[in-house]
Design a protein around this motif. Structure first.
Motif, PDB file in Angstrom:
ATOM      1  N   SER A   7       0.846  -1.189   0.000  1.00  0.00           N
ATOM      2  CA  SER A   7       0.000   0.000   0.000  1.00  0.00           C
ATOM      3  C   SER A   7       0.879   1.235   0.000  1.00  0.00           C
ATOM      4  O   SER A   7       2.093   1.143   0.242  1.00  0.00           O
ATOM      5  N   GLY A   8       0.264   2.377  -0.284  1.00  0.00           N
ATOM      6  CA  GLY A   8       0.978   3.637  -0.179  1.00  0.00           C
ATOM      7  C   GLY A   8       1.392   4.272  -1.491  1.00  0.00           C
ATOM      8  O   GLY A   8       1.912   5.391  -1.496  1.00  0.00           O
ATOM      9  N   GLY A   9       1.164   3.579  -2.598  1.00  0.00           N
ATOM     10  CA  GLY A   9       1.531   4.164  -3.873  1.00  0.00           C
ATOM     11  C   GLY A   9       0.658   5.352  -4.231  1.00  0.00           C
ATOM     12  O   GLY A   9      -0.382   5.586  -3.612  1.00  0.00           O
ATOM     13  N   SER A  21       4.183   0.658   2.221  1.00  0.00           N
ATOM     14  CA  SER A  21       4.121  -0.370   3.258  1.00  0.00           C
ATOM     15  C   SER A  21       3.752  -1.706   2.652  1.00  0.00           C
ATOM     16  O   SER A  21       3.156  -1.771   1.575  1.00  0.00           O
ATOM     17  N   CYS A  22       4.133  -2.750   3.346  1.00  0.00           N
ATOM     18  CA  CYS A  22       3.806  -4.107   2.915  1.00  0.00           C
ATOM     19  C   CYS A  22       3.437  -4.908   4.146  1.00  0.00           C
ATOM     20  O   CYS A  22       4.249  -5.041   5.078  1.00  0.00           O
ATOM     21  N   ALA A  23       2.204  -5.397   4.181  1.00  0.00           N
ATOM     22  CA  ALA A  23       1.718  -6.193   5.306  1.00  0.00           C
ATOM     23  C   ALA A  23       1.819  -7.666   4.961  1.00  0.00           C
ATOM     24  O   ALA A  23       1.359  -8.084   3.883  1.00  0.00           O
ATOM     25  N   ALA A  24       2.425  -8.425   5.844  1.00  0.00           N
ATOM     26  CA  ALA A  24       2.646  -9.847   5.615  1.00  0.00           C
ATOM     27  C   ALA A  24       1.731 -10.685   6.495  1.00  0.00           C
ATOM     28  O   ALA A  24       1.371 -10.282   7.617  1.00  0.00           O
ATOM     29  N   SER A  25       1.380 -11.860   5.997  1.00  0.00           N
ATOM     30  CA  SER A  25       0.572 -12.791   6.774  1.00  0.00           C
ATOM     31  C   SER A  25       0.844 -14.210   6.312  1.00  0.00           C
ATOM     32  O   SER A  25       1.357 -14.432   5.209  1.00  0.00           O
ATOM     33  N   SER A  79       8.409  -1.239   5.522  1.00  0.00           N
ATOM     34  CA  SER A  79       8.123   0.059   4.934  1.00  0.00           C
ATOM     35  C   SER A  79       9.314   0.527   4.117  1.00  0.00           C
ATOM     36  O   SER A  79      10.467   0.264   4.475  1.00  0.00           O
ATOM     37  N   LEU A  80       9.010   1.225   3.047  1.00  0.00           N
ATOM     38  CA  LEU A  80      10.046   1.826   2.217  1.00  0.00           C
ATOM     39  C   LEU A  80       9.775   3.323   2.181  1.00  0.00           C
ATOM     40  O   LEU A  80       8.799   3.771   1.575  1.00  0.00           O
ATOM     41  N   LEU A 116       1.625   1.159  -7.476  1.00  0.00           N
ATOM     42  CA  LEU A 116       2.179   2.047  -8.481  1.00  0.00           C
ATOM     43  C   LEU A 116       2.577   3.388  -7.880  1.00  0.00           C
ATOM     44  O   LEU A 116       1.765   4.047  -7.210  1.00  0.00           O
ATOM     45  N   VAL A 117       3.803   3.775  -8.131  1.00  0.00           N
ATOM     46  CA  VAL A 117       4.312   5.091  -7.745  1.00  0.00           C
ATOM     47  C   VAL A 117       4.559   5.888  -9.015  1.00  0.00           C
ATOM     48  O   VAL A 117       5.279   5.431  -9.905  1.00  0.00           O
ATOM     49  N   THR A 118       3.963   7.046  -9.097  1.00  0.00           N
ATOM     50  CA  THR A 118       4.140   7.918 -10.256  1.00  0.00           C
ATOM     51  C   THR A 118       4.741   9.235  -9.788  1.00  0.00           C
ATOM     52  O   THR A 118       4.176   9.913  -8.933  1.00  0.00           O
ATOM     53  N   VAL A 119       5.899   9.559 -10.333  1.00  0.00           N
ATOM     54  CA  VAL A 119       6.577  10.809  -9.987  1.00  0.00           C
ATOM     55  C   VAL A 119       6.440  11.754 -11.173  1.00  0.00           C
ATOM     56  O   VAL A 119       7.047  11.536 -12.220  1.00  0.00           O
TER      57      VAL A 119
END
Lengths: 121, 110
Positions: A7-9, A21-25, A79-80, A116-119
């Motif tokens: 999430s967070g893009g 962020s990346c949630a693991a399970s 998190s990145l 997706l991250v768009t700059v």
């Protein structure tokens, strides 16, 4: 079954910052190294960063000094933090787990679906 | 940090075998056994096919096999099927303590 959810893009201006962020399970998160891999639209895969179970980090030269990879074993998340973003950072960012708990910078399985991250201005 | 070299495209007919290459150097593919192959279909995340040069994860068809000679790793797909049409990427650990990917090979099933 091990699963990862990024999430967070989103859209960010050049020079701006964004936190993924990346949630693991489905697995013992604290035992595994985690990795971010990115893919610019229509392009190939690029390794970005890896964090070990003990929070040692490795970075690609293209992001070193701008990106910070961290983990929270109590919440099974990584998190990145991305800063000084450039147009060339535009990509799908995938979170991936090491294929085996005893190895780092080896193979990755599973992968998340990407964010997706768009700059762009 | 240099990418590994893969041919942009390969093709084959159903039932045939195809082999695609991944060329690195003595500082990555030629030195370490941490060589992997991934399959990526459009709009999906990559999926591991081969790890540690020749090993196949549970659930991956035995039609996929990996090998290495010198600084070049190879992925062979036997009994080609239409569903194999995808992009394929190799990766390798490097002496810089980083990971390199190849540029990818697009497989077309004729």
């Amino acid at each position: 079954e091990a699963q990862l959810l990024e999430s967070g893009g989103g859209l960010v201006q050049p020079g701006g910052s964004l936190r993924l962020s990346c949630a693991a399970s489905g697995f013992t998160f604290s035992d595994f190294a985690m990795t971010w891999v990115r893919q610019a639209p229509g392009k190939g895969l690029e390794w970005v960063s890896t964090i070990t179970p003990g929070s040692n980090t490795y970075y690609a030269d293209s992001v070193k000094g701008r990106f910070t990879f961290s983990r929270d074993n109590s919440n099974s998340t990584v998190s990145l933090q991305m800063s000084s973003l450039r147009a060339e950072d535009t990509a799908f960012y995938y979170c991936a787990r090491s294929g085996r708990s005893t190895t780092t910078l080896n193979w990755f399985d599973p992968w998340g679906q990407g964010t997706l991250v768009t700059v762009s201005s | 940090q240099s990418a590994l070299t893969q041919p942009p495209s390969v093709s084959g007919s159903p039932g045939q075998s195809v082999t695609m290459s991944c060329t690195g150097t003595s500082n990555d593919v030629g030195r370490y056994s941490r060589v992997s192959w991934y399959q990526q279909s459009p709009g999906t995340a990559p999926k591991v096919l081969i790890y540690e040069v020749t090993k196949r994860p549970a659930g991956v068809s035995d039609r996929f096999s990996g090998s290495r000679s010198g600084n070049t790793a190879s992925l062979t797909i036997s009994g080609l099927q239409a569903e194999d049409e995808a992009d394929y990427y190799c990766s390798s650990y490097t002496s810089d303590s980083t990971l390199a990917f190849g540029g990818g090979t697009k497989l077309t099933v004729l």
